[in-house]
Structure formats: structure tokens, C-alpha cells
Design a protein around this motif. Structure first.
Motif, mmCIF file in Angstrom:
data_model
loop_
_atom_site.group_PDB
_atom_site.id
_atom_site.type_symbol
_atom_site.label_atom_id
_atom_site.label_comp_id
_atom_site.label_asym_id
_atom_site.label_seq_id
_atom_site.Cartn_x
_atom_site.Cartn_y
_atom_site.Cartn_z
ATOM 1 N N ARG A 89 -16.820 4.533 -7.636
ATOM 2 C CA ARG A 89 -16.356 3.282 -8.244
ATOM 3 C C ARG A 89 -15.334 3.553 -9.344
ATOM 4 O O ARG A 89 -14.354 2.825 -9.478
ATOM 5 N N GLU A 90 -15.554 4.606 -10.122
ATOM 6 C CA GLU A 90 -14.595 4.955 -11.177
ATOM 7 C C GLU A 90 -13.248 5.356 -10.578
ATOM 8 O O GLU A 90 -12.201 4.962 -11.089
ATOM 9 N N LYS A 91 -13.294 6.125 -9.489
ATOM 10 C CA LYS A 91 -12.043 6.517 -8.818
ATOM 11 C C LYS A 91 -11.313 5.287 -8.291
ATOM 12 O O LYS A 91 -10.094 5.189 -8.403
ATOM 13 N N ASP A 92 -12.057 4.358 -7.719
ATOM 14 C CA ASP A 92 -11.452 3.131 -7.208
ATOM 15 C C ASP A 92 -10.839 2.317 -8.342
ATOM 16 O O ASP A 92 -9.713 1.830 -8.223
ATOM 17 N N SER A 93 -11.541 2.195 -9.437
ATOM 18 C CA SER A 93 -11.016 1.446 -10.588
ATOM 19 C C SER A 93 -9.762 2.111 -11.147
ATOM 20 O O SER A 93 -8.786 1.428 -11.479
ATOM 21 N N ALA A 94 -9.793 3.427 -11.232
ATOM 22 C CA ALA A 94 -8.620 4.151 -11.741
ATOM 23 C C ALA A 94 -7.438 3.990 -10.792
ATOM 24 O O ALA A 94 -6.295 3.814 -11.233
ATOM 25 N N ALA A 95 -7.714 4.034 -9.485
ATOM 26 C CA ALA A 95 -6.645 3.877 -8.501
ATOM 27 C C ALA A 95 -6.062 2.466 -8.563
ATOM 28 O O ALA A 95 -4.846 2.289 -8.480
ATOM 29 N N GLU A 103 -0.763 2.738 -3.871
ATOM 30 C CA GLU A 103 -1.516 1.818 -3.018
ATOM 31 C C GLU A 103 -2.318 2.576 -1.953
ATOM 32 O O GLU A 103 -3.454 2.204 -1.645
ATOM 33 N N GLU A 104 -1.745 3.630 -1.414
ATOM 34 C CA GLU A 104 -2.462 4.435 -0.422
ATOM 35 C C GLU A 104 -3.665 5.144 -1.049
ATOM 36 O O GLU A 104 -4.737 5.212 -0.443
#
Length: 136
Positions: A53-59, A100-101
């Protein structure tokens, strides 16, 4: 007047029953999760999920920042080329698409985890629901 009082009592009773129902669902989920996961496994999976979830939020934040950095609102592609030059305009677009990717891959990892561990997701939801206080 009596009807208003009865309606209020029914409403309060319904609210109390819904609270009990939520608590019972949470307890059932906790008990069910104990059947399938050890406490150590639950903690490890929760930590893994938090990292995803943290990686997704950062992305997502990187995508938003990239868009803010390179996109002038209202500029068409031709105006962008005139303002920045074709090479720079294409680089701006490539930078945003790369972010975006990365975000798409991070989001897919989160969704994949959630689909793989639906019981754990119910447990996460239950914890969030039980953690709500009176004023939230």
C-alpha cells in the motif's frame, strides 16, 4: 408525541443492534482467521500488505507530481511543442507515462494481494471498523 419517542427508541435500538452486529462479525472474522493463519503469519502478511500500500501511495504521488511538473493546464500538444520544443515535450510525456506504469504495477500488486488473501482483508476491515470511536 408518543410516536416520535417510539421512533427515537427504535432508531437507538437499531443503532445498538448494528453495533453489536459489527462486533460479532469482527469476532467471527478474528476466530476464522485463527483457523487459517498463525499470529506470526497474520503479522507478516499485514506488514507485506502495508508495504504494498505504501508503494502504491508513493507511486500515485509520483504520478501526480510528474503531471504537475510538466503539464500546463489547457495546453494542446501543438502548443506544448511550441512552448518546450518537441524533444522536451516528448520527454515530459515519457516521464509521466513511466510514473503511470509504475503506479499501475504497484496497484496491481495491491489488488493481487487482496484477492489472494480475502480473509485477511476482512480482518483489516474489521480492525478499521472496531477502531472507530464515538466521534469518528
Amino acid at each position: 408525541m408518543a410516536d416520535d419517542q417510539q421512533a427515537k427508541q427504535h432508531s437507538e435500538l437499531l443503532g445498538a443492534l448494528q453495533g453489536i452486529q459489527g462486533s460479532l462479525k469482527a469476532l467471527a472474522t478474528i476466530q476464522l482467521s485463527a483457523e487459517f493463519y498463525t499470529p506470526h503469519e497474520r503479522r507478516a502478511l499485514r506488514a507485506e500488505y502495508d508495504v504494498l500500500r505504501e508503494k502504491d501511495s508513493a507511486a500515485l504521488a509520483a504520478v501526480q507530481q510528474a503531471r504537475e511538473d510538466v503539464f500546463d493546464p489547457g495546453l494542446s500538444w501543438d502548443q506544448r511543442i511550441q512552448k518546450y520544443g518537441e524533444r522536451t515535450a516528448r520527454q515530459h510525456l515519457a516521464d509521466v507515462r513511466a510514473c503511470e506504469e509504475l503506479r499501475s504495477a504497484a496497484y496491481k500488486d495491491v489488488v493481487s494481494f487482496e484477492r489472494k488473501h480475502p480473509l485477511l482483508m476482512r480482518l483489516v476491515d474489521s480492525a478499521a471498523e472496531l477502531g472507530k470511536g464515538k466521534y469518528e
